[in-house]
Design an enzyme around this catalytic site. Structure first.
Site, PDB file in Angstrom:
ATOM      1  N   ASP A  76      -4.541  -7.990  -1.479  1.00  0.00           N
ATOM      2  CA  ASP A  76      -3.786  -7.973  -2.735  1.00  0.00           C
ATOM      3  C   ASP A  76      -3.224  -9.341  -3.106  1.00  0.00           C
ATOM      4  OD1 ASP A  76      -1.951  -8.042  -0.648  1.00  0.00           O
ATOM      5  OD2 ASP A  76      -1.210  -6.027  -0.978  1.00  0.00           O
ATOM      6  N   ASN A 147       7.942   2.310   1.747  1.00  0.00           N
ATOM      7  CA  ASN A 147       7.713   3.526   0.958  1.00  0.00           C
ATOM      8  C   ASN A 147       6.330   4.127   1.231  1.00  0.00           C
ATOM      9  OD1 ASN A 147       6.048   1.688  -0.245  1.00  0.00           O
ATOM     10  ND2 ASN A 147       6.905   1.852  -2.303  1.00  0.00           N
ATOM     11  N   HIS A 149       3.455   2.448   1.236  1.00  0.00           N
ATOM     12  CA  HIS A 149       2.313   1.836   0.554  1.00  0.00           C
ATOM     13  C   HIS A 149       1.390   1.127   1.545  1.00  0.00           C
ATOM     14  CE1 HIS A 149       4.505  -2.253  -0.464  1.00  0.00           C
ATOM     15  NE2 HIS A 149       3.852  -2.356   0.674  1.00  0.00           N
ATOM     16  N   GLU A 154       1.028   1.861  -4.210  1.00  0.00           N
ATOM     17  CA  GLU A 154       2.358   2.452  -4.168  1.00  0.00           C
ATOM     18  C   GLU A 154       2.252   3.974  -4.230  1.00  0.00           C
ATOM     19  OE1 GLU A 154       4.570   0.492  -3.415  1.00  0.00           O
ATOM     20  OE2 GLU A 154       4.769  -1.277  -4.664  1.00  0.00           O
TER      21      GLU A 154
HETATM   22  C1  GLP Z   1       3.516  -6.197   1.253  1.00  0.00           C
HETATM   23  C2  GLP Z   1       1.989  -6.224   1.339  1.00  0.00           C
HETATM   24  C3  GLP Z   1       1.510  -5.114   2.237  1.00  0.00           C
HETATM   25  C4  GLP Z   1       2.264  -5.142   3.544  1.00  0.00           C
HETATM   26  C5  GLP Z   1       3.720  -4.893   3.299  1.00  0.00           C
HETATM   27  C6  GLP Z   1       4.554  -4.854   4.569  1.00  0.00           C
HETATM   28  O1  GLP Z   1       3.951  -5.260   0.369  1.00  0.00           O
HETATM   29  N1  GLP Z   1       1.368  -6.096   0.072  1.00  0.00           N
HETATM   30  O2  GLP Z   1       0.128  -5.260   2.441  1.00  0.00           O
HETATM   31  O3  GLP Z   1       1.765  -4.139   4.384  1.00  0.00           O
HETATM   32  O4  GLP Z   1       4.174  -5.951   2.480  1.00  0.00           O
HETATM   33  O5  GLP Z   1       4.949  -6.127   4.901  1.00  0.00           O
HETATM   34  P1  GLP Z   1       5.649  -6.530   6.243  1.00  0.00           P
HETATM   35  O6  GLP Z   1       4.594  -6.559   7.279  1.00  0.00           O
HETATM   36  O7  GLP Z   1       6.214  -7.894   5.960  1.00  0.00           O
HETATM   37  O8  GLP Z   1       6.703  -5.527   6.514  1.00  0.00           O
END
Ligand code: GLP
Length: 259
Positions: A76, A147, A149, A154
Site C-alpha cells: 500500500d 482495527n 485491517h 479497513e
Molecule cells: C499500516 C500498514 C499496515 C500495517 C499496519 C500495522 O496501517 N498499512 O500494512 O500492518 O500499519 O503497523 P505496525 O506494524 O506499525 O503496527
C-alpha cells in the site's frame, strides 16, 4: 477446495519471528532459483516488519541470500505523497530495506500515491496485472492494524476486493499520527492491494506484537469471518502462519492446525 493450514506460533519477540520468516524466505529464494524462476515477495511496512528487514539485510550482506532476481510488490501507499516524500511507504521501504541490500528499483513495486481521479482505476488494475505477470506472490508479509485491517483494507473491505483507493479509518489515522506529527497531517486515503490480492499469495505470514494488537488478533482468529475484521478472511487461506508474542496472543493459544 484446498486444505487450509493455519499455524499460530508464539515467539518471544519480533527478532525471533524475524529469524523464522527470514529463514523461510531464504529457503524459498533458493528453491525458486533452482526451479529457474524469480522469487516474488509481497511486502508490508510498519513496526512489526522492521526486524524482518533487518534479518533479511543481514543475510544478503553475509551472502546467504540472493535477492538479485527477486521482485517485490508492496501492499500500500498513502494518497497524495510522492515516492520521494520521506513520509511515504516508498521512502520507508527504500531506507529500511531496498537501498541497504541494493535491490534494483525496477524490481521493487509500490502503488503510486500520486495517481488520482480517473487514472486511479487503471493504475490499480495495472498493479494487479503486474503481480499476475510476475507469476503471483510467493509469500505475502503482513502486519495487522488495531482495527483488524490488513494492508489498508479497513473494516468493510470485501473478501473479493482488489487493489483500489480506500478511505482510511479513524483508528488508522490516529495510529499513523505519530509518523506525521499530528492526525490532521495524515492522508485521508490510500491505495492498497485488496483482500483477494492478498489471499491469492501462495503463503501468507502475519506478524503481531504487543497488547494493542490483541483484540484484533483474537477477532481475526476466533471471531466471525467477515468484513468487520478483514484479517479474519485470512482463515480462508491455504497456507497462513501467524507469528505473535504473548502480549498479542492473550488467550489465543499457539497451535498448528489443519482445518
Ligand atoms: C499500516 C500498514 C499496515 C500495517 C499496519 C500495522 O496501517 N498499512 O500494512 O500492518 O500499519 O503497523 P505496525 O506494524 O506499525 O503496527
Amino acid at each position: 477446495m484446498p486444505q487450509k493450514s493455519i499455524s499460530v506460533v508464539r515467539v518471544a519477540d519480533p527478532a525471533a519471528a524475524a529469524t523464522l520468516v527470514a529463514d523461510e524466505i531464504a529457503q524459498l529464494a533458493q528453491e525458486k532459483r533452482r526451479g529457474g524462476s524469480a522469487l516474488v515477495l509481497g511486502l508490508a511496512t510498519g513496526r512489526s516488519t522492521v526486524a524482518v528487514y533487518e534479518a533479511l539485510t543481514e543475510r544478503v550482506l553475509a551472502g546467504s541470500l540472493d535477492l538479485g532476481a527477486a521482485i517485490a510488490f508492496n501492499l500500500d501507499e498513502y494518497c497524495g505523497l510522492s515516492a520521494g516524500d520521506p513520509r511515504s511507504f516508498a521512502a520507508w521501504m527504500r531506507e529500511r530495506f531496498f537501498e541497504r541490500v541494493g535491490w534494483p528499483r525496477e524490481r521493487t513495486r509500490i502503488p503510486s500515491g500520486l495517481v488520482g481521479g480517473a487514472d486511479c482505476e487503471g493504475h490499480c488494475a495495472e498493479y494487479e496485472d503486474s503481480i499476475r505477470a510476475a507469476g503471483g506472490l510467493d509469500l505475502q508479509l503482513l502486519g495487522i492494524g488495531r482495527n483488524g485491517h490488513i494492508g489498508f483494507n479497513e473494516p468493510g473491505s470485501a473478501q473479493d476486493s482488489r487493489t483500489r483507493r480506500v478511505r482510511l479509518a479513524a483508528e488508522t489515522i490516529e495510529d499513523a499520527a505519530r509518523d506525521f506529527g499530528s492526525a490532521e497531517d495524515v492522508p485521508r486515503s490510500a491505495i492498497t492491494m485488496g483482500v483477494a490480492t492478498i489471499l491469492d499469495a501462495r503463503r501468507v505470514r502475519l506478524l503481531a506484537f504487543g497488547e494493542n494488537k490483541r483484540a484484533a488478533l483474537e477477532r481475526a482468529l476466533h471471531g466471525e469471518i467477515s468484513s468487520d475484521s478483514p484479517a479474519s478472511f485470512l482463515r480462508e487461506h491455504p497456507d497462513l502462519c501467524i507469528y505473535a508474542d504473548a502480549a498479542a496472543l492473550g488467550q489465543s493459544l499457539p497451535r498448528k492446525a489443519s482445518v
